[in-house]
Design an enzyme around this catalytic site. Sequence first.
Site, PDB file in Angstrom:
ATOM      1  N   GLN A 142      33.149  28.072  34.399  1.00 47.26           N
ATOM      2  CA  GLN A 142      34.286  27.774  35.208  1.00 47.26           C
ATOM      3  C   GLN A 142      33.884  26.264  35.182  1.00 47.26           C
ATOM      4  OE1 GLN A 142      34.052  29.779  39.040  1.00 47.26           O
ATOM      5  NE2 GLN A 142      35.947  30.726  38.412  1.00 47.26           N
TER       6      GLN A 142
ATOM      7  N   GLU B 205      42.832  32.180  51.328  1.00 46.21           N
ATOM      8  CA  GLU B 205      42.343  31.924  50.033  1.00 46.21           C
ATOM      9  C   GLU B 205      43.565  30.842  49.522  1.00 46.21           C
ATOM     10  OE1 GLU B 205      42.368  35.135  47.329  1.00 46.21           O
ATOM     11  OE2 GLU B 205      41.449  34.026  45.749  1.00 46.21           O
TER      12      GLU B 205
ATOM     13  N   ASP C 259      43.367  31.382  37.053  1.00 47.81           N
ATOM     14  CA  ASP C 259      43.367  32.688  36.152  1.00 47.81           C
ATOM     15  C   ASP C 259      44.996  33.003  35.646  1.00 47.81           C
ATOM     16  OD1 ASP C 259      41.236  32.622  37.604  1.00 47.81           O
ATOM     17  OD2 ASP C 259      41.287  34.757  38.240  1.00 47.81           O
TER      18      ASP C 259
ATOM     19  N   TYR D 252      49.485  33.931  43.698  1.00 45.50           N
ATOM     20  CA  TYR D 252      48.201  33.387  43.143  1.00 45.50           C
ATOM     21  C   TYR D 252      48.282  32.067  42.541  1.00 45.50           C
ATOM     22  CZ  TYR D 252      43.596  34.798  41.360  1.00 45.50           C
ATOM     23  OH  TYR D 252      42.188  35.006  41.078  1.00 45.50           O
TER      24      TYR D 252
ATOM     25  N   ASN E  55      30.909  30.332  40.433  1.00 47.02           N
ATOM     26  CA  ASN E  55      30.588  28.702  39.968  1.00 47.02           C
ATOM     27  C   ASN E  55      31.179  27.743  40.633  1.00 47.02           C
ATOM     28  OD1 ASN E  55      30.139  26.575  38.571  1.00 47.02           O
ATOM     29  ND2 ASN E  55      29.522  27.730  36.672  1.00 47.02           N
ATOM     30  N   TRP E  56      32.484  27.521  40.346  1.00 53.38           N
ATOM     31  CA  TRP E  56      33.049  26.257  41.189  1.00 53.38           C
ATOM     32  C   TRP E  56      33.215  26.503  42.709  1.00 53.38           C
ATOM     33  CZ3 TRP E  56      38.473  24.292  40.289  1.00 53.38           C
ATOM     34  CH2 TRP E  56      39.567  25.320  40.393  1.00 53.38           C
ATOM     35  N   ASP E  57      33.693  27.633  42.926  1.00 55.96           N
ATOM     36  CA  ASP E  57      33.253  27.791  44.347  1.00 55.96           C
ATOM     37  C   ASP E  57      31.920  27.288  45.269  1.00 55.96           C
ATOM     38  OD1 ASP E  57      35.119  30.292  43.268  1.00 55.96           O
ATOM     39  OD2 ASP E  57      35.399  30.498  45.057  1.00 55.96           O
TER      40      ASP E  57
HETATM   41  O1  LIG Z   1      40.659  36.943  40.513  1.00 57.91           O
HETATM   42  C1  LIG Z   1      39.421  36.755  40.250  1.00 57.91           C
HETATM   43  O2  LIG Z   1      38.795  37.907  40.522  1.00 57.91           O
HETATM   44  C2  LIG Z   1      38.448  35.633  39.997  1.00 57.91           C
HETATM   45  C3  LIG Z   1      37.947  35.827  38.706  1.00 57.91           C
HETATM   46  O3  LIG Z   1      37.011  34.804  38.451  1.00 57.91           O
HETATM   47  O4  LIG Z   1      39.033  34.544  40.171  1.00 57.91           O
HETATM   48  C4  LIG Z   1      39.807  33.991  41.419  1.00 57.91           C
HETATM   49  O5  LIG Z   1      38.630  33.855  42.571  1.00 57.91           O
HETATM   50  C5  LIG Z   1      37.542  33.079  42.093  1.00 57.91           C
HETATM   51  C6  LIG Z   1      36.624  33.274  43.525  1.00 57.91           C
HETATM   52  O6  LIG Z   1      37.141  32.440  44.535  1.00 57.91           O
HETATM   53  C7  LIG Z   1      37.975  31.699  41.813  1.00 57.91           C
HETATM   54  O7  LIG Z   1      36.789  31.010  41.394  1.00 57.91           O
HETATM   55  C8  LIG Z   1      39.042  31.496  40.666  1.00 57.91           C
HETATM   56  O8  LIG Z   1      39.329  30.125  40.408  1.00 57.91           O
HETATM   57  C9  LIG Z   1      40.001  32.419  40.917  1.00 57.91           C
HETATM   58  O9  LIG Z   1      40.905  32.029  42.095  1.00 57.91           O
END
Ligand SMILES: O=C(O)[C@@H](CO)O[C@H]1O[C@H](CO)[C@@H](O)[C@H](O)[C@@H]1O
Length: 477
Positions: A149, A441, A211, A397, A81-83
């Site tokens: 999100q 990332e 997370d 992270y 979503n927010w990505d």
């Molecule tokens: O680790 C994961 O499996 C996902 C779960 O949503 O989160 C990360 O990865 C997602 C995809 O980049 C981000 O939207 C989150 O903010 C987080 O950094």
Amino acid sequence: MGPVKCLKTVPAQVHAHQSFHANDVSDAPVLPGPKNILIGAKEDASKSLKDLLEISKQILTENDRGGYTIPAKGLYPYQWNWDSALVALGWATLNEGRAWEELEKLFSAQWEDGLVPHIVFHQPSPTYFPGPEIWGSVQQPMGSTGITQPPVAAITVRNLYETAVNKDLALQKAKELFPMILAWHRWFQSARDPEGTGLVATLHPWESGMDNSPAWDDALHNVPVDQIPPYVRQDLGHVDSAMRPKKDEYDRYLTLLYRFRAVNYDCKQLYFLSPFRVTDLCTNSVLYRANLDLRWLAVELGQGENVKEIDGWIEKARDAFDTLYDAEEGLYKCKDQLTGKLVAAKTSAGFLPLFARVASASQAADLARTLERWLNRVKHSIPSCDPEAPNFEPLRYWRGPVWAIINWMITDGLRAYGFEDLACRIEADTYELLLSHGISEYYNPVTGAPAGGKLFSWTAAMCLAWLSKGAPAARCK
Ligand SMILES: O=C(O)[C@@H](CO)O[C@H]1O[C@H](CO)[C@@H](O)[C@H](O)[C@@H]1O
């Protein structure tokens, strides 16, 4: 306090030899065009900038799955979503039509009750856990998670609309998206603030986007681990476990998922039954800013009848934000709604009220001072947690690393409050980091080492959105 001074400038030399190596990751896509184009491109800054923009474009193109962009191959193979809302800002510099499509695709998965899911499972993929079969939601035929999100979309729509070259397209797309975004923001009010506190609740660490932030440690610890089916994590096949959440956290993430699934993600029940319920500064800051932008769009698009309702949300939230401000620390804090206590952890989300424009002038000055203190402790801006705190982990992270999207949001906020020098310092730092270490990332704020997934879409998008108008040093003079 006077303006925060810019202490750093972009160094003439960057370490391009340490930069992007496509072969570092087994699942890295083969990029078209020149390989490792950042290597050897350091001497002349303008050439390096060009290379950085080119590789960012290649990353978005490689991660394009037809109307939506996956965050990273293998590690995150669906639409987040927010990505997507942030990635659209990058697409806008390349192809405006494609930027609008990113949002359209996201909203095509909107639930009837208004929720826009945190992940949309457009196509099956064996490389991610938990996938559609574990979420098991039935509300959306294409398959999605049942949580949300931080709601960036309205901010992106206003940005795309205001900067559009194709004004007709922008007007048409903004008009189509407006009612869907309004429905989502209404959902936040009813599903996540049913008691009318002015601030919305976050019911799962995945909903916060940050997370494994230390801000969730205590609240998550209070979630009892249920008897959940055995599971195999896929993330650890892509990324070193030292950069990811721990097993204990995953057990609780899944406990929450199965409890939510048991009531079919019914938003009327989740708020009251979730054993994890926090006031997240990232979600609330993004929502506050998104409401300001939605209000602007309502006026601009002739939807004035909605302004009063949106104003009501903004006013209520403004007062409530003050309850999260820790004047002694000069930082906003998240809150555990189930214990009623402010969370002690100091995280970069504490600066996001600047992005929201909800901090007062004197709070903003305090925040700038606190941020400068943090930056003086590390080589690269902005660590996601206070580098002096015992829970600071520079590689793990959301517990220390630098995230380009958060740097973008915080600099936007600093500028709005007149802290131009500090904003320039962060931009210059981020630019140096990307030039030296490629598009990852996240990054270790102490060493600059890239971490997590490689060839990462939202970092590439921030690079395009930020740098397509030139290197920060030139802009910051
Ligand atoms: O680790 C994961 O499996 C996902 C779960 O949503 O989160 C990360 O990865 C997602 C995809 O980049 C981000 O939207 C989150 O903010 C987080 O950094």
